[in-house]
Design a protein around this motif. Structure first.
Motif, mmCIF file in Angstrom:
data_model
loop_
_atom_site.group_PDB
_atom_site.id
_atom_site.type_symbol
_atom_site.label_atom_id
_atom_site.label_comp_id
_atom_site.label_asym_id
_atom_site.label_seq_id
_atom_site.Cartn_x
_atom_site.Cartn_y
_atom_site.Cartn_z
ATOM 1 N N THR A 115 0.831 -1.208 0.000
ATOM 2 C CA THR A 115 0.000 0.000 0.000
ATOM 3 C C THR A 115 0.867 1.261 0.000
ATOM 4 N N GLU A 116 0.231 2.391 -0.347
ATOM 5 C CA GLU A 116 0.943 3.669 -0.401
ATOM 6 C C GLU A 116 1.489 4.062 0.971
ATOM 7 N N ASN A 117 0.724 3.749 2.010
ATOM 8 C CA ASN A 117 1.148 4.069 3.377
ATOM 9 C C ASN A 117 1.517 2.793 4.123
ATOM 10 N N ALA A 118 2.257 1.884 3.459
ATOM 11 C CA ALA A 118 2.607 0.578 4.026
ATOM 12 C C ALA A 118 3.252 0.735 5.400
ATOM 13 N N LEU A 119 2.905 -0.195 6.300
ATOM 14 C CA LEU A 119 3.354 -0.097 7.692
ATOM 15 C C LEU A 119 4.871 -0.181 7.811
ATOM 16 N N ILE A 120 5.494 -1.066 7.046
ATOM 17 C CA ILE A 120 6.950 -1.204 7.104
ATOM 18 C C ILE A 120 7.617 0.075 6.584
ATOM 19 N N LYS A 121 7.051 0.668 5.547
ATOM 20 C CA LYS A 121 7.597 1.921 5.014
ATOM 21 C C LYS A 121 7.544 3.019 6.076
ATOM 22 N N GLN A 122 6.456 3.076 6.834
ATOM 23 C CA GLN A 122 6.324 4.089 7.884
ATOM 24 C C GLN A 122 7.415 3.937 8.941
ATOM 25 N N HIS A 123 7.620 2.695 9.415
ATOM 26 C CA HIS A 123 8.610 2.461 10.473
ATOM 27 C C HIS A 123 10.027 2.690 9.954
ATOM 28 N N LYS A 124 10.290 2.322 8.719
ATOM 29 C CA LYS A 124 11.627 2.558 8.156
ATOM 30 C C LYS A 124 11.935 4.057 8.103
ATOM 31 N N MET A 125 10.961 4.839 7.668
ATOM 32 C CA MET A 125 11.172 6.286 7.559
ATOM 33 C C MET A 125 11.342 6.929 8.936
ATOM 34 N N LEU A 126 10.609 6.413 9.939
ATOM 35 C CA LEU A 126 10.757 6.940 11.290
ATOM 36 C C LEU A 126 12.167 6.700 11.820
ATOM 37 N N LEU A 127 12.691 5.486 11.599
ATOM 38 C CA LEU A 127 14.019 5.140 12.107
ATOM 39 C C LEU A 127 15.130 5.808 11.303
ATOM 40 N N GLU A 128 14.847 6.116 10.030
ATOM 41 C CA GLU A 128 15.849 6.795 9.204
ATOM 42 C C GLU A 128 16.114 8.222 9.689
ATOM 43 N N THR A 129 15.170 8.792 10.429
ATOM 44 C CA THR A 129 15.398 10.128 10.982
ATOM 45 C C THR A 129 16.536 10.125 11.999
ATOM 46 N N GLU A 130 16.874 8.944 12.535
ATOM 47 C CA GLU A 130 17.998 8.806 13.465
ATOM 48 C C GLU A 130 19.302 8.505 12.729
ATOM 49 N N GLY A 131 19.245 8.487 11.388
ATOM 50 C CA GLY A 131 20.447 8.223 10.606
ATOM 51 C C GLY A 131 20.767 6.754 10.453
ATOM 52 N N VAL A 132 19.777 5.880 10.695
ATOM 53 C CA VAL A 132 19.995 4.433 10.594
ATOM 54 C C VAL A 132 19.038 3.860 9.553
ATOM 55 N N GLU A 133 19.576 3.125 8.596
ATOM 56 C CA GLU A 133 18.758 2.474 7.580
ATOM 57 C C GLU A 133 18.364 1.083 8.063
ATOM 58 N N VAL A 134 17.085 0.787 8.046
ATOM 59 C CA VAL A 134 16.576 -0.510 8.491
ATOM 60 C C VAL A 134 15.989 -1.240 7.289
ATOM 61 N N GLU A 135 16.419 -2.477 7.094
ATOM 62 C CA GLU A 135 15.939 -3.266 5.960
ATOM 63 C C GLU A 135 15.266 -4.534 6.465
ATOM 64 N N PHE A 136 14.065 -4.796 5.957
ATOM 65 C CA PHE A 136 13.308 -5.998 6.305
ATOM 66 C C PHE A 136 13.455 -7.008 5.162
ATOM 67 N N THR A 137 13.902 -8.217 5.477
ATOM 68 C CA THR A 137 13.991 -9.266 4.458
ATOM 69 C C THR A 137 12.600 -9.827 4.179
ATOM 70 N N ASP A 138 12.452 -10.534 3.061
ATOM 71 C CA ASP A 138 11.147 -11.095 2.691
ATOM 72 C C ASP A 138 10.661 -12.111 3.724
#
Length: 473
Positions: free
Chosen positions: A377-400
């Motif tokens: 979805t456009e507002n996918a839950l994983i996308k939301q959490h990744k963007m929140l954590l990226e504000t701390e300068g850390v990239e978070v990646e979820f595997t399939d």
């Protein structure tokens, strides 16, 4: 929006809602029928009423989201109400007419915002002029110009004294404001438009509305209050106050203030009421909670049936008085929704059932749907959490496989405990990332990979607790 076919409306809804094709199809047709109705001659247009929809399905499957997204697509006045807040006339609770009054307020907001958008271009120019006046004050009228209105010798003496004071002030401050002042204003205007003065502190005059300063409350929970301004009209002068702000903030404040002054509120009210009558959407949630069970009714069931009878004339079509004038409900689209776990749609009174001719059953969500909600979805839950954590300068990646594990955990928890639909994903994600969110500023890592093993480890204790609960009486 008027040019969109039902298929295109469904495609727009697919960006935010996974599955539930039957419900999407029903609301898309209802929306398209409004456009078709608007093309008909006046004599037949009034005869065609919207076909209200009753959505049946457990919580968290997308009932409210479908109605909300539909209203955003059309930019139509939209109100969501809970049927449990209403009680029969004579009991303590909200009057059912308040849902239509809320719709009128929503329509005013939508129409007013649209009018403001149209006036912002002119308002920006006026705001610039006021900012210039704050930076370089304009020359005031000299007292000699007003000497023609002197009425006594004492006025003449006072005017002479003011002239002497103004001449001394001009000598102290420098030459009088003239052509050089126009040149200075032009230079300041260029700097202002170039963004060079954004952090300069200036003093502006703004309207002092206060926080409900002139409101009289006539009862809690009854939506009743009186504004003294609306009683006395223009007899009460508008209060203003001086405020020191930076130029960038002053531009926003003055632009909004000038746009407000430019719009015609009578026209806004007229268009808003028409918009509410023709395009309004009222979403009545938890409608199953006012259904009476069985043929024998007593106690609370009597009140529930009374609420249904009060709602009936509004859904059928009536006139409700609002503070903006009477509002007809004949062509408002009503969407009812409920889980109907305990009661059934047939437990509603027959007259109310007949006013919701389209019934749609929404499906329970499975693991595959959860995976799509997390990622597609456009507002996918994983996308939301990744963007929140990226504000701390850390990239978070979820595997399939991590996404699969999250979806499966949410599905199993819904099966083991209460089924709360897609809302379970929020619970799982918060528990999964709780430790990471708390310690992320101390980790010193630039990239973190979350895999299935990490998900199982973090949610192990959470899942085990639910397994133990099955054996506790």
């Amino acid at each position: 929006m008027n040019q969109m076919t039902p298929k295109e409306i469904v495609q727009e809804l697919d960006k935010y809602i996974i599955g539930q094709d039957k419900a999407k199809k029903s609301v898309a047709i209802a929306l398209r029928n409004r456009y078709r109705r608007s093309l008909l001659p006046d004599e037949i247009r009034d005869e065609i009423t919207p076909k209200n929809i009753l959505m049946i399905g457990p919580t968290g499957v997308g009932k409210t989201e479908i109605a909300r997204r539909l209203a955003k697509l059309t930019d139509a006045p939209f109100v969501k109400v809970e049927a449990t807040k209403f009680t029969e006339v004579g009991y303590v609770g909200r009057d059912v007419d308040s849902m239509i009054r809320d719709l009128a307020e929503a329509a005013i907001r939508v129409t007013k915002q649209k009018k403001l958008q149209e006036k912002y271009t002119i308002a920006e120019v006026l705001a610039e002029e006021k900012i210039l006046d704050a930076i370089i004050p304009q020359k005031k009228k000299s007292s000699s110009q007003s000497s023609g209105t002197l009425r006594s010798p004492f006025d003449f003496l006072g005017a002479m004294q003011q002239n002497q004071q103004s001449q001394q002030t001009q000598q102290n401050e420098g030459p009088a404001m003239g052509e050089g002042d126009d040149l200075a204003r032009e230079q300041v205007l260029q700097q202002l438009r170039a963004g060079l003065l954004e952090d300069q502190l200036i003093e502006i005059e703004v309207a002092d509305n206060g926080a409900n300063a002139n409101m009289i409350d006539l009862g809690s929970g009854m939506d009743m209050s009186i504004s003294l301004g609306s009683i006395f009209g223009d007899m009460m002068p508008k209060k203003t106050k001086k405020k020191k702000v930076y130029v960038k903030e002053a531009r926003k404040i003055l632009k909004e203030q000038e746009a407000q002054n430019l719009i015609d509120m009578d026209q806004v009210t007229s268009e808003a009421m028409e918009n509410a009558e023709q395009n309004g959407i009222v979403f009545i949630d938890e409608i199953d909670k006012i259904a009476s069970q069985g043929s024998f009714r007593s106690g609370a069931d009597v009140s529930r049936e009374g609420v249904q009878r009060d709602i009936l004339p509004i859904v059928e079509g009536s006139v409700v008085n609002t503070k903006y004038g009477p509002l007809k409900t004949d062509h408002i689209l009503f969407i009812g929704a409920g889980a109907f776990h305990v009661s059934k749609p047939t437990d509603l009174i027959p007259e109310l059932q007949g006013r919701f001719p389209i019934r749609v059953e929404l499906e329970n969500l499975n693991k595959e749907v959860f995976v799509q909600i997390l990622t597609k979805t456009e507002n996918a839950l994983i996308k939301q959490h990744k963007m929140l954590l990226e504000t701390e300068g850390v990239e978070v990646e979820f595997t399939d496989d991590a996404v699969d594990e999250i979806a499966e955990t949410a599905f199993i928890m819904n099966e083991q405990t209460e089924n709360i639909g897609a809302r379970r994903l929020h619970t799982v994600m918060e528990n999964l990332l709780e430790e990471l969110s708390f310690n992320i500023s101390d980790l010193g890592e630039e990239k973190i990979i979350i895999d299935a093993e990490y998900v199982r480890e973090r949610l192990k204790a959470y899942s085990r607790r639910n397994e133990v609960e099955k054996y506790i009486l």
